[in-house]
Design a protein around this motif. Structure first.
Motif, mmCIF file in Angstrom:
data_model
loop_
_atom_site.group_PDB
_atom_site.id
_atom_site.type_symbol
_atom_site.label_atom_id
_atom_site.label_comp_id
_atom_site.label_asym_id
_atom_site.label_seq_id
_atom_site.Cartn_x
_atom_site.Cartn_y
_atom_site.Cartn_z
ATOM 1 N N PRO A 52 0.830 -1.205 0.000
ATOM 2 C CA PRO A 52 0.000 0.000 0.000
ATOM 3 C C PRO A 52 0.871 1.265 0.000
ATOM 4 O O PRO A 52 1.856 1.342 0.745
ATOM 5 C CB PRO A 52 -0.783 -0.102 1.310
ATOM 6 N N VAL A 53 0.534 2.190 -0.851
ATOM 7 C CA VAL A 53 1.300 3.431 -0.983
ATOM 8 C C VAL A 53 0.372 4.620 -0.773
ATOM 9 O O VAL A 53 -0.787 4.591 -1.181
ATOM 10 C CB VAL A 53 1.884 3.589 -2.417
ATOM 11 N N ALA A 54 0.905 5.680 -0.169
ATOM 12 C CA ALA A 54 0.188 6.959 -0.108
ATOM 13 C C ALA A 54 1.148 8.013 -0.649
ATOM 14 O O ALA A 54 2.278 8.132 -0.193
ATOM 15 C CB ALA A 54 -0.215 7.277 1.323
ATOM 16 N N ARG A 55 0.705 8.722 -1.670
ATOM 17 C CA ARG A 55 1.586 9.675 -2.356
ATOM 18 C C ARG A 55 0.952 11.061 -2.377
ATOM 19 O O ARG A 55 -0.158 11.246 -2.888
ATOM 20 C CB ARG A 55 1.840 9.190 -3.783
ATOM 21 N N LEU A 56 1.675 12.019 -1.830
ATOM 22 C CA LEU A 56 1.180 13.394 -1.746
ATOM 23 C C LEU A 56 2.040 14.291 -2.626
ATOM 24 O O LEU A 56 3.260 14.131 -2.671
ATOM 25 C CB LEU A 56 1.249 13.851 -0.284
ATOM 26 N N SER A 82 -6.082 23.013 -8.520
ATOM 27 C CA SER A 82 -5.827 23.372 -7.122
ATOM 28 C C SER A 82 -4.635 24.307 -7.071
ATOM 29 O O SER A 82 -3.743 24.232 -7.907
ATOM 30 C CB SER A 82 -5.575 22.124 -6.277
ATOM 31 N N SER A 83 -4.666 25.204 -6.088
ATOM 32 C CA SER A 83 -3.536 26.124 -5.938
ATOM 33 C C SER A 83 -2.506 25.487 -5.024
ATOM 34 O O SER A 83 -2.864 24.933 -3.988
ATOM 35 C CB SER A 83 -3.976 27.431 -5.295
ATOM 36 N N PRO A 84 -1.219 25.578 -5.390
ATOM 37 C CA PRO A 84 -0.179 25.011 -4.526
ATOM 38 C C PRO A 84 -0.277 25.616 -3.128
ATOM 39 O O PRO A 84 -0.578 26.793 -2.992
ATOM 40 C CB PRO A 84 1.136 25.414 -5.213
ATOM 41 N N GLN A 85 -0.043 24.825 -2.125
ATOM 42 C CA GLN A 85 -0.109 25.226 -0.705
ATOM 43 C C GLN A 85 -1.544 25.493 -0.249
ATOM 44 O O GLN A 85 -1.780 25.701 0.922
ATOM 45 C CB GLN A 85 0.732 26.489 -0.388
ATOM 46 N N LYS A 86 -2.478 25.516 -1.163
ATOM 47 C CA LYS A 86 -3.848 25.836 -0.750
ATOM 48 C C LYS A 86 -4.772 24.635 -0.869
ATOM 49 O O LYS A 86 -5.986 24.758 -0.748
ATOM 50 C CB LYS A 86 -4.390 27.009 -1.565
ATOM 51 N N ALA A 87 -4.160 23.487 -1.171
ATOM 52 C CA ALA A 87 -4.960 22.273 -1.244
ATOM 53 C C ALA A 87 -4.112 21.087 -0.807
ATOM 54 O O ALA A 87 -2.890 21.109 -0.934
ATOM 55 C CB ALA A 87 -5.469 22.048 -2.665
ATOM 56 N N LEU A 88 -4.776 20.080 -0.270
ATOM 57 C CA LEU A 88 -4.107 18.828 0.051
ATOM 58 C C LEU A 88 -4.464 17.865 -1.072
ATOM 59 O O LEU A 88 -5.648 17.583 -1.287
ATOM 60 C CB LEU A 88 -4.617 18.308 1.402
ATOM 61 N N THR A 89 -3.470 17.419 -1.820
ATOM 62 C CA THR A 89 -3.744 16.518 -2.938
ATOM 63 C C THR A 89 -2.897 15.256 -2.790
ATOM 64 O O THR A 89 -1.672 15.327 -2.748
ATOM 65 C CB THR A 89 -3.435 17.189 -4.293
ATOM 66 N N PHE A 90 -3.556 14.120 -2.676
ATOM 67 C CA PHE A 90 -2.822 12.869 -2.515
ATOM 68 C C PHE A 90 -3.634 11.702 -3.059
ATOM 69 O O PHE A 90 -4.838 11.830 -3.300
ATOM 70 C CB PHE A 90 -2.457 12.624 -1.045
ATOM 71 N N SER A 91 -2.954 10.582 -3.247
ATOM 72 C CA SER A 91 -3.621 9.359 -3.681
ATOM 73 C C SER A 91 -3.082 8.202 -2.866
ATOM 74 O O SER A 91 -1.929 8.232 -2.428
ATOM 75 C CB SER A 91 -3.339 9.068 -5.157
ATOM 76 N N ILE A 92 -3.915 7.198 -2.700
ATOM 77 C CA ILE A 92 -3.436 5.966 -2.091
ATOM 78 C C ILE A 92 -3.653 4.836 -3.092
ATOM 79 O O ILE A 92 -4.551 4.906 -3.929
ATOM 80 C CB ILE A 92 -4.173 5.628 -0.775
ATOM 81 N N ALA A 93 -2.805 3.817 -2.993
ATOM 82 C CA ALA A 93 -3.024 2.604 -3.782
ATOM 83 C C ALA A 93 -3.081 1.459 -2.788
ATOM 84 O O ALA A 93 -2.213 1.340 -1.914
ATOM 85 C CB ALA A 93 -1.891 2.388 -4.778
ATOM 86 N N TYR A 94 -4.121 0.624 -2.915
ATOM 87 C CA TYR A 94 -4.314 -0.457 -1.949
ATOM 88 C C TYR A 94 -4.771 -1.732 -2.676
ATOM 89 O O TYR A 94 -5.659 -1.688 -3.510
ATOM 90 C CB TYR A 94 -5.353 -0.047 -0.896
ATOM 91 N N PRO A 95 -4.138 -2.884 -2.326
ATOM 92 C CA PRO A 95 -4.503 -4.153 -2.979
ATOM 93 C C PRO A 95 -5.586 -4.905 -2.222
ATOM 94 O O PRO A 95 -5.349 -5.402 -1.128
ATOM 95 C CB PRO A 95 -3.179 -4.941 -2.926
ATOM 96 N N LEU A 116 -6.755 -0.611 -6.108
ATOM 97 C CA LEU A 116 -7.518 0.602 -6.326
ATOM 98 C C LEU A 116 -6.656 1.805 -5.979
ATOM 99 O O LEU A 116 -5.935 1.803 -4.975
ATOM 100 C CB LEU A 116 -8.801 0.623 -5.500
ATOM 101 N N VAL A 117 -6.711 2.791 -6.851
ATOM 102 C CA VAL A 117 -6.025 4.055 -6.611
ATOM 103 C C VAL A 117 -7.107 5.076 -6.270
ATOM 104 O O VAL A 117 -8.026 5.308 -7.057
ATOM 105 C CB VAL A 117 -5.226 4.488 -7.850
ATOM 106 N N ILE A 118 -7.017 5.602 -5.064
ATOM 107 C CA ILE A 118 -8.031 6.543 -4.579
ATOM 108 C C ILE A 118 -7.364 7.900 -4.387
ATOM 109 O O ILE A 118 -6.461 8.034 -3.558
ATOM 110 C CB ILE A 118 -8.631 6.042 -3.247
ATOM 111 N N GLY A 119 -7.785 8.852 -5.185
ATOM 112 C CA GLY A 119 -7.184 10.188 -5.113
ATOM 113 C C GLY A 119 -8.132 11.152 -4.435
ATOM 114 O O GLY A 119 -9.336 11.149 -4.710
ATOM 115 N N ILE A 120 -7.578 11.958 -3.554
ATOM 116 C CA ILE A 120 -8.412 12.897 -2.788
ATOM 117 C C ILE A 120 -7.809 14.294 -2.874
ATOM 118 O O ILE A 120 -6.588 14.461 -2.734
ATOM 119 C CB ILE A 120 -8.515 12.430 -1.314
ATOM 120 N N GLY A 121 -8.645 15.256 -3.176
ATOM 121 C CA GLY A 121 -8.204 16.654 -3.208
ATOM 122 C C GLY A 121 -9.085 17.462 -2.275
ATOM 123 O O GLY A 121 -10.306 17.395 -2.369
ATOM 124 N N ILE A 122 -8.448 18.191 -1.360
ATOM 125 C CA ILE A 122 -9.200 18.980 -0.363
ATOM 126 C C ILE A 122 -8.711 20.425 -0.406
ATOM 127 O O ILE A 122 -7.503 20.674 -0.288
ATOM 128 C CB ILE A 122 -8.973 18.424 1.068
#
Ligand code: BTN
Length: 262
Positions: free
Chosen positions: A34-38, A55-68, A140-146
């Motif tokens: 399992p990986v989490a990449r920001l 998204s604006s740099p520093q103004k959003a949290l953007t990351f994805s996880i990959a899980y088997p 599954l690769v789950i990407g989240i942007g906040i």
């Protein structure tokens, strides 16, 4: 059951898209754990339905996880809905604002994958991946942007108001790495729960956060109105229930979007 996951943590200054990074690795058979990449800045962020995610740099949290997952995609319905709940819980832990208070401040969910404050979008999620061979795991690769803080330029570019976490907690009290780790902790619980069960245990919880329940809503597909009716929350597999004059219709998540009838 141990609900922790030893995520490989990756944090880079810039990437086109953390989802694409992990998807490319998956397609090349280069994912093992399992990986989490920001990424602090994404230059080609992807949204649902082939849209861009700005998204604006520093103004959003953007990351994805990959899980088997050890089960097939057909047994993972509702996973993205449960991930939305995980994001809410992570926000609660990181901001130390109780779930009740967050709800009072207007935080909630919009089927299938959006997190809103009142009617403005705070966060989105994009799930991709699958099973390359029948005897292999379902990655599954789950990407989240906040959105973390207000960005007038971003609102201008998108053409509508967006929400940011700074509406819930003062900016200087929020550490985005902390938020990331709290969300990862909650996502780990969802991943391990889905290995043994499904969406059933999240159904009532999800419905309690549904901002559109009992509102007249429309389902659109490729900008075409498909149906309109009273939104009745989700069923035990995460399908949206819409009550129409022809009875209750079940909407399976796909390339459809939900709108409030105006
Ligand atoms: C949507 O609401 O349409 C989904 C937005 C998902 C955005 C996140 S940001 C991190 C990850 N990388 C991407 O390219 N997209 C997702």
């Amino acid at each position: 059951m141990d609900m922790t996951i030893n995520w490989i943590l990756e944090r880079v200054d810039e990437s086109p898209s953390t989802n694409e990074d992990l998807m490319a690795r998956w397609r090349s058979g280069l994912l093992w754990e399992p990986v989490a990449r920001l990424a602090l800045r994404q230059t080609a962020g992807r949204g649902r339905m082939g849209r861009h995610w700005l998204s604006s740099p520093q103004k959003a949290l953007t990351f994805s996880i990959a899980y088997p997952f050890k089960k097939g995609i057909q047994d993972l319905s509702g996973l993205s809905l449960a991930c939305g709940l995980a994001v809410i819980k992570g926000i609660s832990s990181a901001t130390q604002i109780s779930l009740d208070e967050l709800r009072q401040k207007g935080l909630g969910l919009k089927w299938p994958n959006d997190i809103l404050i009142s009617h403005k979008k705070l966060a989105g999620m994009l799930i991709e991946g699958g099973q390359l061979k029948s005897d292999e795991a379902t990655w599954l690769v789950i990407g989240i942007g906040i959105n973390l803080s207000d960005s007038a330029s971003l609102e201008h570019e998108i053409g509508r108001a967006i929400a940011s976490l700074s509406e819930l907690a003062p900016e200087n009290t929020l550490n985005s790495d902390m938020l990331w780790l709290e969300i990862l902790k909650e996502l780990a619980i969802v991943m391990t729960n889905f290995e043994t069960a499904g969406f059933e245990k999240y159904q009532s919880e999800w419905n309690a956060w549904d901002l559109y329940q009992n509102k007249i809503c429309q389902i659109h597909q490729q900008d075409q109105l498909q149906l309109e009716g009273l939104e009745k929350g989700v069923d035990e597999s995460g399908c949206l229930l819409i009550e129409t004059s022809q009875g209750v219709q079940k909407i399976i998540s796909g390339d459809v979007s939900l709108r409030v009838a105006s």
